[in-house]
Design a protein around this motif. Structure first.
Motif, mmCIF file in Angstrom:
data_model
loop_
_atom_site.group_PDB
_atom_site.id
_atom_site.type_symbol
_atom_site.label_atom_id
_atom_site.label_comp_id
_atom_site.label_asym_id
_atom_site.label_seq_id
_atom_site.Cartn_x
_atom_site.Cartn_y
_atom_site.Cartn_z
ATOM 1 N N VAL A 86 0.842 -1.211 0.000
ATOM 2 C CA VAL A 86 0.000 0.000 0.000
ATOM 3 C C VAL A 86 0.863 1.242 0.000
ATOM 4 C CG1 VAL A 86 -2.379 0.055 0.847
ATOM 5 C CG2 VAL A 86 -0.528 -0.690 2.376
ATOM 6 N N SER B 166 -1.624 -7.722 -1.807
ATOM 7 C CA SER B 166 -2.710 -7.062 -1.099
ATOM 8 C C SER B 166 -4.061 -7.357 -1.735
ATOM 9 C CB SER B 166 -2.475 -5.554 -1.094
ATOM 10 O OG SER B 166 -3.613 -4.909 -0.587
ATOM 11 N N CYS C 199 -4.886 -5.635 4.868
ATOM 12 C CA CYS C 199 -4.393 -4.477 5.604
ATOM 13 C C CYS C 199 -4.545 -4.659 7.111
ATOM 14 C CB CYS C 199 -5.146 -3.213 5.210
ATOM 15 S SG CYS C 199 -4.625 -2.616 3.611
ATOM 16 N N GLY D 273 1.263 -3.132 6.843
ATOM 17 C CA GLY D 273 -0.063 -3.663 6.489
ATOM 18 C C GLY D 273 -0.033 -4.989 5.742
#
Ligand code: AMP
Ligand code: MG
Length: 469
Positions: A241, A272, A467, A257
């Motif tokens: 991120v 992610s 996250c 995260g």
């Protein structure tokens, strides 16, 4: 036994730059991990931290005298879209300490409860993200990569509600500072030049003492990021991120995260779960860094003199300097990985090797760690192609010592991190502690750590991360 002595400089900046907050506290805190070497490095007393008062601080139950207890304001571009108000929504800065060597560090409780910046969030964290960040950031530090660090992990004894109910945790994060590109954006988009100036002065005094102007500050930050991203690339690290609020001005890796390290190599690797279009894929990271730094540059332009046209020109030139700086750092890192000094022919060897690896997703870490011994061959199915590369490369006389101190035998493999988290959920912290210890010595081979260097089987592979919010 001594309590920390705080010396809070951020809290002396204009009050609109943060909010005063009380930690929510933890009903039944338990210390999971205390990073004693880091405590000593910071000049903190590990025995105090491990004791009752230490746990009270690390769990947010009772902060010692002199602690700051503030949430920092920041904005940020998230996946390219501006969020004018983010800020520490689940983190609390408890203060700054000055280490014996004179370096200043922030101590922050991540997961300590709601703040004025929490929006709909609960301000909490569950143990998963706490342990992941602990392992990833400490491995980065062991590799000498600039990063925030983990001083402690605490189980709060409270249940946190996500998709299911999970045990809550707090990580004490240590950073050279938590100031982000997004911190500058917060004031930049509000046209708050006074706060921007205060922030520039603060950052220069803290991180870039030799920068004599906002332009020089910009150039320093650009250089720090170019060097940082090249180091990530050389470890197969995917931050996940890279929003502007997750890019630290100090040049440290921050906000792990959904971060993860690749097993099988492919430049398009994404972990992610929210990065559906691969904006933050491994190979995109240097491009995103430039984009983020351009946002930083825009915030500084109003301070770069009365001639705005010239300021824009200077800032643009500085940002356009990133690719060369990055390329040089990339060469330095990757050439060392194959034991050669930077040169065009060394670059050709790297490109050829990476192509072979990408074609069959050969294991990134094992290939490089196995080059010196020739065991890298076992990582390939296309043996003839590898043998041809290997023969040519050997003629360039690679330096095995350079490779040995560059290529780790172990990384925080996603399936191992996940396994440690799953065990922690049922109160078994043994896998976490084993991984933590092994990752602090990433170049060392020990029989009891052999399993941690093995690539995941197809069935074990963890390809999605979250996250943790
Ligand atoms: P991230 O991209 O995960 O670093 O977080 C983006 C923003 O969301 C930051 O302002 C965080 O403080 C905030 N945030 C994330 N998780 C929570 C949570 N559980 N409660 C409150 N705020 C959160
Ligand atoms: Mg963040």
């Amino acid at each position: 036994m001594n309590a920390p002595v705080f010396d809070n400089s951020y809290a002396t900046l204009p009050p609109r730059m943060y909010a005063q907050v009380d930690a929510a506290g933890s009903p039944k805190p338990k210390l999971i991990a205390l990073n004693r070497p880091l405590a000593r490095r910071l000049g903190l007393d590990p025995d105090w931290l491990a004791g009752e008062q230490g746990l009270a601080m690390l769990s947010g139950n009772d902060l010692p005298p002199g602690a700051a207890s503030i949430a920092q304001a920041y904005a940020g571009h998230q996946f390219g879209h501006l969020s004018p108000q983010l800020g520490d929504g689940r983190a609390l800065m408890i203060g700054e300490v000055v280490a014996p060597d004179g370096k200043r560090f922030d101590l922050q409780l991540k997961g300590a409860g709601r703040t004025p910046f929490s929006r709909q969030g609960d301000g909490k964290s569950w143990l998963g993200p706490v342990l992941r960040e602990y392992l990833d950031s400490e491995f980065m530090a062991a590799m000498g990569v600039p990063t925030t660090r983990a001083l402690a992990a605490v189980a709060t004894g409270e249940q946190v509600h996500r998709e299911t109910t999970l045990p809550g945790g707090i990580m004490t994060r240590v950073a050279a500072s938590h100031i982000r590109v997004g911190t500058f954006e917060y004031f930049g988009i509000r046209g708050d030049i006074e706060a921007t100036r205060a922030l520039v002065d603060h950052v220069v005094a803290r991180h870039y003492r030799d920068a004599r102007s906002p332009l020089e500050l910009l150039e320093r930050v650009i250089a720090a990021q170019a060097s940082l991203i090249a180091r990530w690339m050389a470890l197969g690290f995917v931050h996940g991120v890279m929003n502007t609020d997750n890019m630290a001005i100090s040049g440290e890796t921050i906000d792990y995260g959904p971060a993860a390290f690749m097993d099988g190599y492919h430049p398009d690797t994404v972990f992610s779960s929210i990065d559906r279009h691969g904006r933050y894929a491994w190979a995109e990271q240097p491009h995103v860094a430039i984009w983020n730094l351009a946002q930083f540059a825009s915030c500084l332009i109003p301070l770069m003199g009365a001639d705005e046209e010239k300021a824009v020109e200077d800032a643009t030139r500085a940002v356009h300097g990133f690719p060369d700086l990055y390329q040089a750092a990339w060469m330095q890192n990757f050439c060392a990985k194959i034991g050669l000094q930077p040169s065009d022919s060394a670059k050709a060897f790297i490109d050829r090797l990476l192509d072979l690896m990408a074609a069959e997703r050969a294991d990134f870490t094992r290939v490089f760690a196995g080059l010196a011994s020739g065991e890298a061959r076992d990582e390939f199915m296309a043996r003839d192609a590898f043998d041809a590369w290997y023969g040519d490369w050997q003629k360039a006389k690679p330096d095995p010592e350079l490779m040995a101190k560059t290529n780790p035998v172990r990384i925080p493999r996603n399936h191992r991190v996940e396994e440690a988290i799953q065990a922690a959920i049922v109160d078994d912290f043994a896998p976490f502690h084993k991984l933590d210890e092994a990752l602090h010595s990433p170049f060392e081979n020990r029989p009891e750590w052999d399993d941690l260097a093995i690539a995941p089987l197809e069935s074990e592979r963890v390809t999605r991360t979250f996250c943790g919010t």
